[in-house]
Motif scaffolding. Sequence first.
Motif, PDB file in Angstrom:
ATOM      1  N   ASP A  77      -7.627   4.321   7.305  1.00  0.00           N
ATOM      2  CA  ASP A  77      -7.806   3.166   6.434  1.00  0.00           C
ATOM      3  C   ASP A  77      -8.270   3.617   5.050  1.00  0.00           C
ATOM      4  N   ARG A  84      -2.516  -3.927  10.982  1.00  0.00           N
ATOM      5  CA  ARG A  84      -3.697  -3.448  11.690  1.00  0.00           C
ATOM      6  C   ARG A  84      -3.426  -3.324  13.185  1.00  0.00           C
ATOM      7  N   HIS A 132      -3.665  -3.586   5.607  1.00  0.00           N
ATOM      8  CA  HIS A 132      -4.585  -4.719   5.530  1.00  0.00           C
ATOM      9  C   HIS A 132      -3.872  -6.054   5.745  1.00  0.00           C
TER      10      HIS A 132
END
Length: 254
Positions: free
Chosen positions: A194, A208, A203
Motif C-alpha cells: 500500500d 483492496r 484504494h
Amino acid sequence: MKRLKGRVAVVTGASRGIGRAIALRLAAEGALVAVHYGTRNDAAEETVAAIHASGGQAFTVGAEFESLDGVERFLQGLDKELNRRTGMNQFDILVNNAGIGTSPSFEATSEDEFDLLFAINVKAPFFIVQKSLERIRDGGRIVNISSGVTRIAYPHIMAYNLTKGAINTFTLHLAQLLGPRGITVNSVMPGIVDTDINASWLHTPEGRKYAADMSALGRIGEPSDIADIVAFAVSPDSRWITGQMIDATGGSHL
C-alpha cells in the motif's frame, strides 16, 4: 538495544513508500541514514525531519539514476556528506531500493521505455555497488529490493519483471564475490504494498479485495512490513544468510 548503533546506512529511493519506511526503520535502530531521492527533495526532507523528530540521524542526497552521470553525482554527494559527518566516506549498509515501479504492457513497451527501466532498476544498482567497493566496510550488508513478480507471472508488466529477475541474479553472484569480506547480499521481494504508486487502483473496494485475497494472510502489505524484513537482513542477526531471495509477499499465490 539499537542493533545498528554506529552503523551508516544508504537507502536509495528513500523519499517515500517502501524506501521511506526502510530509512525510518534503520534510523530507529541507531543507524545514520543517507536518504537518497531522485526528484522529490521535499519528500526526502520530510523523511529526514521524521527521523530527526524521533531522535535519529539522517541527511539527504539527491541524484537521478537515468545515466551513470547520475550515479557519479550521487556518490560524490554521498562522499561529501559522510566526510562532513563522520570524517570518512565509508558506510556499512546499502539498500538498493530506487526504481521504476511498473511498465507498459509487453505489446506496448517501446525501446526507450525498456532502456529507462533497465537504467534505473538494474544499471544504477550495479554501478553503485561497483563504484562503492572501497566505501562498503568489511562485514557490511547489501539488500536489493526485488519483487514477487520473479516467481509469480504478471506478463502485463513484462519489462519491469525482467529488471527484477536481473536484480536477483545480481544478488546471487555478488554474494559469492563479496563473501570473503564478510559482506552479505540478499534480495527482498515484496508483493503488492500500500504505497502511493498503487493508490490509484488499490484504494477502491475492488482493488483492496483483489490484493488482500492474493495473500495467505488475507491482507495488503504495508511499507513497514517490508522495512522490518530489511532491518533483519542488515542486522547482525542475519550474518549467516547471503545470496538469498527473501519472499516478502505475505504468501501471495502459494
